[in-house]
Each structure stands twice: as C-alpha cells, then as structure tokens.
Design a protein around this motif. Structure first.
Motif, PDB file in Angstrom:
ATOM      1  N   ILE A 261       0.848  -1.204   0.000  1.00  0.00           N
ATOM      2  CA  ILE A 261       0.000   0.000   0.000  1.00  0.00           C
ATOM      3  C   ILE A 261       0.882   1.252   0.000  1.00  0.00           C
ATOM      4  CG2 ILE A 261      -1.630   1.337   1.393  1.00  0.00           C
ATOM      5  CD1 ILE A 261      -2.773  -1.438   2.324  1.00  0.00           C
ATOM      6  N   HIS A 262       1.929   1.237   0.830  1.00  0.00           N
ATOM      7  CA  HIS A 262       2.842   2.374   0.908  1.00  0.00           C
ATOM      8  C   HIS A 262       3.553   2.592  -0.424  1.00  0.00           C
ATOM      9  CE1 HIS A 262       6.668   4.444   2.137  1.00  0.00           C
ATOM     10  NE2 HIS A 262       5.756   5.229   2.670  1.00  0.00           N
ATOM     11  N   GLY A 263       4.004   1.495  -1.028  1.00  0.00           N
ATOM     12  CA  GLY A 263       4.696   1.592  -2.312  1.00  0.00           C
ATOM     13  C   GLY A 263       3.824   2.188  -3.401  1.00  0.00           C
ATOM     14  N   PHE A 264       2.568   1.716  -3.478  1.00  0.00           N
ATOM     15  CA  PHE A 264       1.661   2.238  -4.503  1.00  0.00           C
ATOM     16  C   PHE A 264       1.285   3.699  -4.227  1.00  0.00           C
ATOM     17  CE2 PHE A 264       0.661  -2.343  -5.423  1.00  0.00           C
ATOM     18  CZ  PHE A 264       1.088  -2.314  -6.746  1.00  0.00           C
ATOM     19  N   CYS A 265       1.179   4.064  -2.937  1.00  0.00           N
ATOM     20  CA  CYS A 265       0.916   5.471  -2.608  1.00  0.00           C
ATOM     21  C   CYS A 265       2.092   6.351  -3.028  1.00  0.00           C
ATOM     22  CB  CYS A 265       0.664   5.627  -1.103  1.00  0.00           C
ATOM     23  SG  CYS A 265      -0.970   5.058  -0.576  1.00  0.00           S
ATOM     24  N   GLN A 266       3.305   5.855  -2.819  1.00  0.00           N
ATOM     25  CA  GLN A 266       4.496   6.617  -3.183  1.00  0.00           C
ATOM     26  C   GLN A 266       4.583   6.830  -4.695  1.00  0.00           C
ATOM     27  OE1 GLN A 266       5.250   7.947  -0.144  1.00  0.00           O
ATOM     28  NE2 GLN A 266       7.383   7.803  -0.723  1.00  0.00           N
ATOM     29  N   THR A 267       4.067   5.866  -5.447  1.00  0.00           N
ATOM     30  CA  THR A 267       4.087   6.003  -6.915  1.00  0.00           C
ATOM     31  C   THR A 267       2.771   6.577  -7.443  1.00  0.00           C
ATOM     32  OG1 THR A 267       3.403   3.669  -7.096  1.00  0.00           O
ATOM     33  CG2 THR A 267       5.761   4.150  -7.258  1.00  0.00           C
ATOM     34  N   SER A 268       1.967   7.109  -6.510  1.00  0.00           N
ATOM     35  CA  SER A 268       0.697   7.784  -6.849  1.00  0.00           C
ATOM     36  C   SER A 268      -0.299   6.872  -7.562  1.00  0.00           C
ATOM     37  CB  SER A 268       0.961   9.033  -7.705  1.00  0.00           C
ATOM     38  OG  SER A 268       1.751   9.949  -6.999  1.00  0.00           O
ATOM     39  N   ASP A 269      -0.235   5.575  -7.278  1.00  0.00           N
ATOM     40  CA  ASP A 269      -1.186   4.625  -7.859  1.00  0.00           C
ATOM     41  C   ASP A 269      -2.247   4.308  -6.804  1.00  0.00           C
ATOM     42  OD1 ASP A 269      -2.567   2.625  -9.150  1.00  0.00           O
ATOM     43  OD2 ASP A 269      -0.777   1.548  -9.830  1.00  0.00           O
ATOM     44  N   TRP A 270      -3.200   5.216  -6.678  1.00  0.00           N
ATOM     45  CA  TRP A 270      -4.214   5.091  -5.636  1.00  0.00           C
ATOM     46  C   TRP A 270      -5.131   3.879  -5.866  1.00  0.00           C
ATOM     47  CZ3 TRP A 270      -5.593   5.590  -0.992  1.00  0.00           C
ATOM     48  CH2 TRP A 270      -6.920   5.586  -0.600  1.00  0.00           C
ATOM     49  N   VAL A 271      -5.375   3.570  -7.123  1.00  0.00           N
ATOM     50  CA  VAL A 271      -6.270   2.438  -7.446  1.00  0.00           C
ATOM     51  C   VAL A 271      -5.715   1.148  -6.861  1.00  0.00           C
ATOM     52  CG1 VAL A 271      -7.273   1.074  -9.316  1.00  0.00           C
ATOM     53  CG2 VAL A 271      -7.127   3.565  -9.533  1.00  0.00           C
ATOM     54  N   GLN A 272      -4.427   0.868  -7.091  1.00  0.00           N
ATOM     55  CA  GLN A 272      -3.797  -0.342  -6.567  1.00  0.00           C
ATOM     56  C   GLN A 272      -3.713  -0.311  -5.038  1.00  0.00           C
ATOM     57  OE1 GLN A 272      -2.791  -3.168  -7.834  1.00  0.00           O
ATOM     58  NE2 GLN A 272      -3.027  -2.788 -10.014  1.00  0.00           N
ATOM     59  N   ALA A 273      -3.367   0.844  -4.476  1.00  0.00           N
ATOM     60  CA  ALA A 273      -3.263   0.965  -3.019  1.00  0.00           C
ATOM     61  C   ALA A 273      -4.604   0.650  -2.362  1.00  0.00           C
ATOM     62  CB  ALA A 273      -2.802   2.366  -2.647  1.00  0.00           C
ATOM     63  N   LYS A 274      -5.677   1.209  -2.922  1.00  0.00           N
ATOM     64  CA  LYS A 274      -7.019   0.984  -2.383  1.00  0.00           C
ATOM     65  C   LYS A 274      -7.437  -0.481  -2.542  1.00  0.00           C
ATOM     66  CE  LYS A 274     -11.724   2.837  -2.738  1.00  0.00           C
ATOM     67  NZ  LYS A 274     -12.601   3.766  -3.490  1.00  0.00           N
ATOM     68  N   ALA A 275      -7.049  -1.084  -3.685  1.00  0.00           N
ATOM     69  CA  ALA A 275      -7.406  -2.487  -3.942  1.00  0.00           C
ATOM     70  C   ALA A 275      -6.773  -3.411  -2.903  1.00  0.00           C
ATOM     71  CB  ALA A 275      -6.965  -2.882  -5.350  1.00  0.00           C
ATOM     72  N   PHE A 276      -5.516  -3.201  -2.587  1.00  0.00           N
ATOM     73  CA  PHE A 276      -4.841  -4.047  -1.589  1.00  0.00           C
ATOM     74  C   PHE A 276      -5.377  -3.794  -0.183  1.00  0.00           C
ATOM     75  CE2 PHE A 276      -1.666  -4.934  -4.856  1.00  0.00           C
ATOM     76  CZ  PHE A 276      -1.397  -6.277  -4.584  1.00  0.00           C
ATOM     77  N   PHE A 277      -5.759  -2.549   0.097  1.00  0.00           N
ATOM     78  CA  PHE A 277      -6.349  -2.249   1.404  1.00  0.00           C
ATOM     79  C   PHE A 277      -7.671  -2.999   1.574  1.00  0.00           C
ATOM     80  CE2 PHE A 277      -9.089   0.502   4.077  1.00  0.00           C
ATOM     81  CZ  PHE A 277      -8.329   0.485   5.249  1.00  0.00           C
ATOM     82  N   ASN A 278      -8.497  -2.934   0.532  1.00  0.00           N
ATOM     83  CA  ASN A 278      -9.785  -3.633   0.581  1.00  0.00           C
ATOM     84  C   ASN A 278      -9.602  -5.153   0.636  1.00  0.00           C
ATOM     85  OD1 ASN A 278     -11.319  -1.292   0.559  1.00  0.00           O
ATOM     86  ND2 ASN A 278     -11.366  -1.195  -1.680  1.00  0.00           N
ATOM     87  N   PHE A 298      -0.993   9.859   2.170  1.00  0.00           N
ATOM     88  CA  PHE A 298      -1.208  10.006   0.727  1.00  0.00           C
ATOM     89  C   PHE A 298      -2.330  11.001   0.458  1.00  0.00           C
ATOM     90  CE2 PHE A 298      -3.546   8.800  -3.115  1.00  0.00           C
ATOM     91  CZ  PHE A 298      -2.546   8.907  -4.069  1.00  0.00           C
ATOM     92  N   MET A 299      -3.441  10.850   1.194  1.00  0.00           N
ATOM     93  CA  MET A 299      -4.591  11.743   1.007  1.00  0.00           C
ATOM     94  C   MET A 299      -4.223  13.196   1.297  1.00  0.00           C
ATOM     95  SD  MET A 299      -7.181  10.228  -0.133  1.00  0.00           S
ATOM     96  CE  MET A 299      -7.930   8.627  -0.341  1.00  0.00           C
ATOM     97  N   CYS A 300      -3.449  13.394   2.363  1.00  0.00           N
ATOM     98  CA  CYS A 300      -3.058  14.766   2.727  1.00  0.00           C
ATOM     99  C   CYS A 300      -2.143  15.379   1.672  1.00  0.00           C
ATOM    100  CB  CYS A 300      -2.365  14.764   4.092  1.00  0.00           C
ATOM    101  SG  CYS A 300      -3.500  14.441   5.464  1.00  0.00           S
ATOM    102  N   LYS A 301      -1.247  14.586   1.125  1.00  0.00           N
ATOM    103  CA  LYS A 301      -0.359  15.093   0.072  1.00  0.00           C
ATOM    104  C   LYS A 301      -1.138  15.450  -1.192  1.00  0.00           C
ATOM    105  CE  LYS A 301       3.903  12.870   1.601  1.00  0.00           C
ATOM    106  NZ  LYS A 301       4.845  11.747   1.408  1.00  0.00           N
ATOM    107  N   GLU A 302      -2.258  14.743  -1.398  1.00  0.00           N
ATOM    108  CA  GLU A 302      -3.119  15.038  -2.547  1.00  0.00           C
ATOM    109  C   GLU A 302      -4.136  16.137  -2.230  1.00  0.00           C
ATOM    110  OE1 GLU A 302      -3.152  13.401  -5.748  1.00  0.00           O
ATOM    111  OE2 GLU A 302      -1.168  12.857  -5.004  1.00  0.00           O
ATOM    112  N   GLN A 303      -3.976  16.745  -1.047  1.00  0.00           N
ATOM    113  CA  GLN A 303      -4.876  17.800  -0.571  1.00  0.00           C
ATOM    114  C   GLN A 303      -6.322  17.311  -0.485  1.00  0.00           C
ATOM    115  OE1 GLN A 303      -4.195  21.377  -2.889  1.00  0.00           O
ATOM    116  NE2 GLN A 303      -2.337  21.833  -1.748  1.00  0.00           N
ATOM    117  N   LYS A 304      -6.459  16.116   0.060  1.00  0.00           N
ATOM    118  CA  LYS A 304      -7.783  15.531   0.290  1.00  0.00           C
ATOM    119  C   LYS A 304      -7.917  15.225   1.775  1.00  0.00           C
ATOM    120  CE  LYS A 304      -8.072  13.427  -4.321  1.00  0.00           C
ATOM    121  NZ  LYS A 304      -8.177  12.160  -5.097  1.00  0.00           N
ATOM    122  N   THR A 305      -7.845  16.287   2.561  1.00  0.00           N
ATOM    123  CA  THR A 305      -7.854  16.094   4.023  1.00  0.00           C
ATOM    124  C   THR A 305      -9.213  15.597   4.529  1.00  0.00           C
ATOM    125  OG1 THR A 305      -8.224  18.481   4.181  1.00  0.00           O
ATOM    126  CG2 THR A 305      -6.008  17.687   4.617  1.00  0.00           C
TER     127      THR A 305
END
Length: 879
Positions: A261-278, A298-305
C-alpha cells in the motif's frame, strides 16, 4: 586483534579493584598484565553500568557463581540465556566476570552469547574481539557466531564488509539462518543492488546456490523483501513476489499489505493501493495504525484532508487508537490546505484523548503556524515549550526565525534570538546565517557583523554561506574593498570560497565600474580551480555591457560559443540586453538572428528584450512584427512582453492601443499585473483622461490586483497635474489610515500641491510629515525650497536650508542650484557668494547653466569677483 581486546575492557571495568578482566578469555596469560594496565585508561560506558538493585533470586545466582569453584556449563548457560532474553546485559557481563574469577573457561556457546550481546548493543568492535577470542581458543565458529556479525554489519550499512564476511562464512560450509538471508536481501535492495537480490532469490528457488546452500523463505523473509522492493519503487517486482508468497502457501500479514500500500501510494497509484487495502479487509486482516497512516499521508499530500479525516474516524470505529503519528499526518495536511479551524479542533481532540505531542508535532505546529501567517500562535507555542522545560530542537527554532524574518519582524526575531540563548540553546550556523541575512537585508550591517564575530567566539564556525551573505551586502552597497577583505579572511580561516561567493564579488566590481579588477578576479577564479557557472558568465557579460566594454562582451561570448562550455539562452539574453541598452541595435539584431544557429531556442525573455529595444529605438512596427513572430514560433508573450509594448504606446500618447493590448492579454489568458495596470494608469493621467484613470483603478481592485507604492504615486501625481487636488488629498488620507504611507507618497503630493500653487496646503503637509512617522529626505526639502523660491519667499527657503542641515539631511547639488538661482534672480550677490563657498566646502560642483548665471552676477559686483576663483576648484567628479 590486540587493540580490540584492549577496547573490550570498556564494557567490564565496574570497580576500582584490579582483577583479571574478560580480555583474558581472548589472549594468552602473558598479556594479562599489559591489558589490565591499558584498561585503566578506560571508563565504563554509562549504558553498561551494573545495576545495584537486583532482586533476591538474581543476587542468589551471583552469590552461587561467586562461591562455586566449578560449575557445569548448564549452570552458567541457564543464567546467561535468562539475562539475554530479559536484555539484562549488565548482569550478563557480571556473570562473565564471576566466571573469570572462578577460573571457568567459557565454551563456544557462552562466547557466542557474549558476541550476540555486543551486536545487540551496536558494539561491533567488541563483538569482533570476542570472535578473535573464539578463534584463538581453537573453537570452530558456527552459524550462531557469524549470523549476528553479518546482520549487524548489514544493519549499519556496511554492505561490502557484510557481503565479504557472508562469503567467508558460506565458503567454510556454514549456512546462514533465515534471518541473515532476509537481512542480506533487504540490504542489497537498500544498497541499490536489487538485481543481485532478485537473482539470489531465484537461485535459491531453483536450488542453484553455491556450496549447496539453501534456505526456506517464510513470512518474515517475504514481508521484508516486498518492503525493500517497494521502497525502491519496484512495484511490479514487489507485486510478483506477493503472488509467489501466496502460491507457496504463505498467507500474507498486515506488514506485507502495508508495504505494498505504501509503495503504490508513493508512486501515486491510488487504485492499486485501495485495492490491496480492501483485499486485506476482505480477508479479515486488520489494518493497524501504520497502514492507516500510510493512506492518510497520501490523502493529505493530494490535498484531500476530508478523505484523510474519514480514514482517521474509521480507525476508531475499528477499535484502533490513533497515535501521535496519525495526528501529525492530519495536522500537516490541514496546515497545507490552510484549514486553521480544523487544526485547532484536532489539537483539542488530541488533548482530550491524552495523545502526547512529540518533537514532530511541535515542529509541524510551529512550521504550520508560521507559513500560514499565524506568527503569534507560533510564538505562544514556543513560550509554552520554554515554560514546560521542553528541550528546544534546532528545527523548531530555525522554523520560527525563518517565519519572523520572512514576515519582516526583524526586531522580534532579534529579541527571540537573545531569549533562546538565555534558555541555554546554542544557535547553529544555519540560524546564525538566517539572522545575519535578515539584518543585512534590513540594512543593519553593523549588527550583522557583530553576530558574525560573536558566532566565532562561541565556537560556531562561519561557513561559505555566512561569508557570502556579508559580501553580498557589501557589494550591493559599494563596499567591494571590504568584501574583498572578507574573502581574504575566509581563506585565512581555511575555508575556500565557492563559485557563488566569488561571483558576488565579481558582480560588485562590475557594479562599481572596476572592470580591470573584475577581469583579474575572473582569472583568479579559474586559477583556484573553481569552475565558473552560468551566473558567473552572465554577471561578467552584463558588467562588460553596462560599462561600455561591448567588444569585451562580444569576445567573451564568442569564446563561450567556441569552447566546450555549454552556452545557454541566458548568456545570449544578457548580451542582447547589453547591446540594445548601449544603442547597438544592428549588432543586437544580428545576434538575435544567429541564436537558432547556436542550437539555442529564444525564450519569452529573448523576445521581450528585443521588443523593448525596438520600442526604445521607436521602431514600433518592427516590434509588432516580432510580437506576431513570437506567437507563431510557439513562444507565448507573457505579461512582461505586453507591458513593454503598452509602456511605449502610453509614452507616445497611444493609450487606446495600449488599452486594446490589455483586452488582448485577457483573451490570451495572460493575467495583467500591477505593472500593467500602473503603466496604463500613467498613460491616462499623462493624456489628462482622469475619468478613465479612476475607472481603471477601480477595475484593478476588482481583479484582485493590489496597487503598490508606484501605483499610488502615479495616481496622486496624475490628480495633481490635472487639477484634481481634492482627490489627491483624499487618496493620501486613505493611505495614511491604512499605514501604507512612505516618504515618496508625501514627496509626490507635496510637489503636486506646490506646482498647483497651493503653497499653504503644501507647507501644512510638510509640517505634518514627522507626525506620520516619516522622515523628510533631501527630495522633500528640495521640493519645499523650490516652491518657496518660486513664490519669492527666499528668506524662508534659506531658513529651511539651515533647518535641513541641522536635521542631519545633507543638501545636494539640486538644493544649492534652486537657492542660487533664486538669489541670483534677486541679484543678492552676498548670498550667492556664501552659497558658492558652502558648495566648495562640500565638494559639490554647479552645473553649466547655474555657473553661467552666477558668473554673470558676480562679475557685476567687483568685491565678489574673488569667489569666481572657487569655480575651477570644484572636483569634476562631483557633477
């Protein structure tokens, strides 16, 4: 090995009584006395001091050990293992001392235990000393000997040494355990040798490792490997390894999921990060606070607080308690989105749930408050830290100083600087540099230099930045000799100046017109093996052009063009600007045409410089043609390009066309700035179109373009010149109420009032200036002197001249000219002679017109002819 055995005594000297040390385990008895003598030089490290408050059972163990003449290995092993498990290393060392006292030779197992303890304590020197003892005693090291050493070397980043020892270990047939293999794989990834790690993994799976070695990867191994790959951004390989782990029947844990999840967030691949979380949730694997923090970050860096806050609340719903890291992540996000109300609510929530603020929390708060303009909140927080006895962190203090200086609260920064030092905080070179830079920018060089001297006294060595800041101020203020002195001082202190520092001095020489010294310094730069950079060449080109050395500039440019140095468009722009300002339009046009043939692409600055040059040469049609060519070439005009054209049009009374350009700007999505609006305002005022000037001023404010000092000056001057005195006064009063006044505003209004014949209003304004916290300058006095002279009030003008001198404001040439012309018109030869004498005393020289008028008057009065002899004595440089 001898020196390692000496070092070993650091861990064991716990009493002043001399006795046989543990070093005797590793060397022959003939060396004991020498080692005991050497060990007296060492003190026991604080972290290895033996505790005195053992429980009864442990005291009994030590008593048994001390009183036993011979015990079995099991007796000692049991107690040693118990100490290791409890991480009671001081007690373990004391047991070894008792073993020595009892003349009990430790076996391989016991020495491995000791070696492992030193590795845990991050004392590789002592661990290798134990290894030396094992070898000298004839024991054969095994996996329990080498594994801890290899692991510790890897963990300390000593990759080459670790691999070397690992290879030696495998060559003698010792198979590392799975923990060592796991650390090896992760260390290879961290060291940038990911391919080697993957190859090793493949060889193990294929059974083709050297010496018949093999290992069985487990959950810890796979989780660590996946994490290492993710940190390198190798998500494809990490995902493949995750699938392999599952195919081998090893169920992933939350650590493996968190790594992905951390790796996909670092590469801005939110779809994959969310898929593994679920997926983790679906499989009943509970996310921990770390997993949630990864997603929140990740959300905060994307300004989605708001989404980050949703995850924060979800944690609580799932029975998790957010820690300081989670709060810090959300706080940081709120600050970046300037949600100050949410920040304060979260801080209150943190307090309610008894979550203790850590050093990162305070750093985020101080930094966040400062960057959002809440300086008072940051200072209040800082005071709270002071009262609570919290250890100040350099980043806390540095962040606060940075904010205060950027907000131009220099006095407050100076006050805080003294305060933190009283609190025992020792500023580092970065904080000193901040303060010195802030003081220099405010023109307080003496204070800055005192800090420079003081930092040396407290043992904080100035660095190249410190010297650079001081030299920059000196060069900007025409004190290049002092700057040169600092350069020599820098070298005496053993610090070599960098390219930026030397370029600063080069710029100073060019600015002062000292071209020969600039040339010498440039040669010196090359002699000291400092490679001139883009800025160095730009400064020298600009210096040559501004000082009329066009040929030198052209030669330097051609040298760059022919050399291996990579010429860039900035150099061309600099030379182009210099040629145009020197009136060399044809040479400039030739250079402009050659730019594409130098493999350079003209940028917006290139075109803007050329457009400005053509406008200055009154070749408007050519400027328009170039403007069109610029757009066709794919280089969009910016606000500067438009403003240059508008300024020329306004200067030539073509304000309607300038207005048309303003509309064209908007069509091209180029936002006008205050310079654009001010240029057009000036044009309207110059043409007497005051109503349109008023409308444009209101339009400017409607478009959220804040008027600056120049805008107000242009408008006040326009009002005065067009007879709108009341409006000029109204505008001035508006500025006065908003505390945005400076002396230039007062000077322009004063000049406008006097030109309009409003002497009473002008004098009234002059009298009020000190009460506005403004200090009259030489221009203020000159405006009043001129107004009084033109009104025939010469005695009043002279009295003001006397007041001017007494107030510490030195008269300039213009002051004397106005008075001398006034008294000459009145044929007051004594006063003219007196003023001429005062000018000579100040090394000021009258201009040709004033000189002619004065000569004509004084030659008519024989007794004053002697004053004419003063005129040739005036220094030419004072003109």
């Amino acid at each position: 090995m001898f020196f390692r055995t000496i070092a070993l005594r650091e861990a064991f000297v716990t009493r002043a009584v001399e006795r046989v040390s543990l070093s005797s385990l590793f060397v022959s008895t003939r060396n004991v006395d020498a080692l005991s003598t050497a060990s007296a030089l060492y003190e026991t490290p604080p972290e290895i001091h033996v505790k005195k408050d053992w429980d009864v059972a442990e005291q009994g163990d030590v008593y048994d050990i001390h009183n036993s003449q011979r015990r079995s290995s099991k007796f000692f092993d049991f107690r040693l293992v118990r100490c290791v498990k409890a991480k009671k290393y001081p007690e373990l060392f004391l047991i070894f001392d008792r073993m020595v006292d009892a003349n009990y030779p430790p076996n391989l197992v016991e020495m491995n235990i000791l070696l492992n303890c030193f590795c845990d304590l991050k004392r590789l020197d002592l661990a290798f000393a134990v290894l030396g003892g094992i070898l000298k005693r004839g024991y054969d090291p095994n996996g329990f000997t080498f594994d801890p050493l290899v692991r510790r070397l890897f963990l300390e980043g000593k990759l080459d040494e670790a691999v070397s020892l690992f290879n030696k270990m495998t060559r003698i047939g010792i198979s590392p355990d799975i923990r060592t293999w796991s650390i090896l794989i992760r260390a290879l990834c961290k060291g940038g040798k990911t391919e080697a790690a993957l190859h090793l993994h493949e060889e193990n799976l294929n059974g083709s490792l050297v010496s018949g070695l093999s290992y069985s990867p487990g959950l810890i191994y796979y989780s660590g490997f996946i994490d290492a790959l993710c940190k390198q951004g190798l998500m494809k390989e990490a995902k493949k390894l995750f699938v392999e782990m599952e195919s081998r029947g090893i169920p992933p844990d939350i650590k493996a999921y968190s790594a992905l999840i951390h790796g996909f967030c670092q590469t801005s691949d939110w779809v994959q990060a969310k898929a593994f979380f679920n997926q983790a949730l679906d499989r009943g694997i509970e996310p921990n606070v770390v997993t949630f923090n990864i997603l929140m970050d990740f959300m905060c860096k994307e300004q989605k607080t708001d989404e980050a806050r949703g995850l924060f609340d979800l944690m609580r719903q799932r029975g998790l308690h957010p820690d300081a890291h989670n709060f810090n992540t959300l706080l940081n996000g709120y600050f970046k989105e300037k949600k100050m109300e949410e920040v304060r609510e979260l801080l209150q929530e943190m307090k309610i749930h008894n979550v203790v603020r850590d050093v990162v929390t305070y750093r985020i708060l101080i930094n966040g408050f400062c960057k959002n303009g809440c300086i008072e909140d940051a200072l209040d927080l800082f005071k709270t830290l002071d009262k609570s006895g919290y250890n100040l962190d350099t980043r806390h203090v540095g962040c606060l100083f940075d904010a205060l200086l950027k907000a131009r609260k220099l006095d407050l920064a100076c006050e805080l600087f003294e305060k933190v030092r009283e609190m025992g905080f020792i500023p580092n070179v970065i904080i000193f540099n901040m303060m010195i830079d802030g003081l220099c920018k405010a023109g307080r060089f003496d204070h800055a230099y005192n800090l420079f001297v003081e930092m040396e006294k407290i043992g904080c060595s100035p660095n190249v930045v410190t010297f650079g800041v001081l030299m920059d101020f000196l060069c900007e203020n025409g004190r290049t000799n002092d700057a040169r002195g600092l350069l020599e001082l820098m070298r005496k202190r053993g610090s070599e100046p960098d390219c930026y520092t030397l370029t600063t001095l080069l710029k100073g020489y060019c600015k002062d017109g000292r071209i020969e010294e600039a040339r010498d310094l440039f040669e010196e730069i090359k002699r000291h093996n400092v490679t001139p950079d883009c800025l160095t060449y730009t400064v020298l080109l600009d210096g040559f052009c501004k000082n009329g050395c066009i040929e030198d500039a052209l030669i330097l440019f051609k040298t760059l063009e022919k050399s291996s140095y990579e010429l860039n468009i900035q150099h061309a722009n600099c030379l182009l600007d210099g040629l145009l300002k020197a009136g060399k339009l044809e040479l400039a046009h030739e250079l402009f045409e050659r730019i594409p043939h130098m493999d350079l692409i003209p940028d917006v600055f290139t075109y803007s410089i050329m457009v400005a040059g053509l406008c200055k040469a009154e070749r408007l049609e050519h400027a328009y043609d170039l403007f069109v060519k610029m757009e066709k070439s794919g280089c969009s005009p910016d606000v500067v390009t438009f403003s240059v054209l508008m300024n020329f049009l306004c200067e030539n009374g073509r304000t309607n066309e300038a207005r048309g350009l303003l509309e064209l700007m908007r069509k091209r999505d180029v936002q006008p700035n205050r310079c654009t609006f001010t240029t057009l305002l000036k044009g309207y005022c110059k043409d007497g179109r005051i109503e349109e000037a008023r409308d444009l001023f209101e339009e400017m404010k409607r478009h959220n373009v804040t008027p600056d000092r120049v805008t107000y000056i242009v408008l006040m001057d326009g009002f005065c010149k067009n007879g709108c005195i009341e409006e000029a006064l109204g505008l001035f009063k508006t500025l006065e109420k908003s505390n945005d006044l400076d002396i230039q505003h007062a000077n322009f209004l004063l000049d406008g009032l006097l030109r309009a014949g409003k002497l009473d209003l002008g004098y009234e304004l002059f009298e009020r200036i000190p009460h506005m916290d403004l200090i009259p300058n030489v221009f203020t006095y000159n405006i009043m002197v001129d107004g009084l002279c033109k009104a025939g009030l010469l005695d009043n003008a002279y009295d003001l001249f006397v007041v001017m001198e007494k107030s510490g404001c030195s008269p300039n040439v213009a002051t004397f000219h106005k008075l001398m012309l006034g008294f000459t018109n009145k044929e007051d030869a004594p006063k003219v002679a007196e003023l001429l004498q005062k000018m000579a005393e100040r090394n000021l020289r009258p201009d040709e017109f004033t000189t002619g008028v004065v000569i004509k008057l004084l030659t008519q009065v024989p007794c004053y002819e002697k004053f004419l002899k003063l005129i040739p004595q005036f220094p030419p440089s004072a003109c």
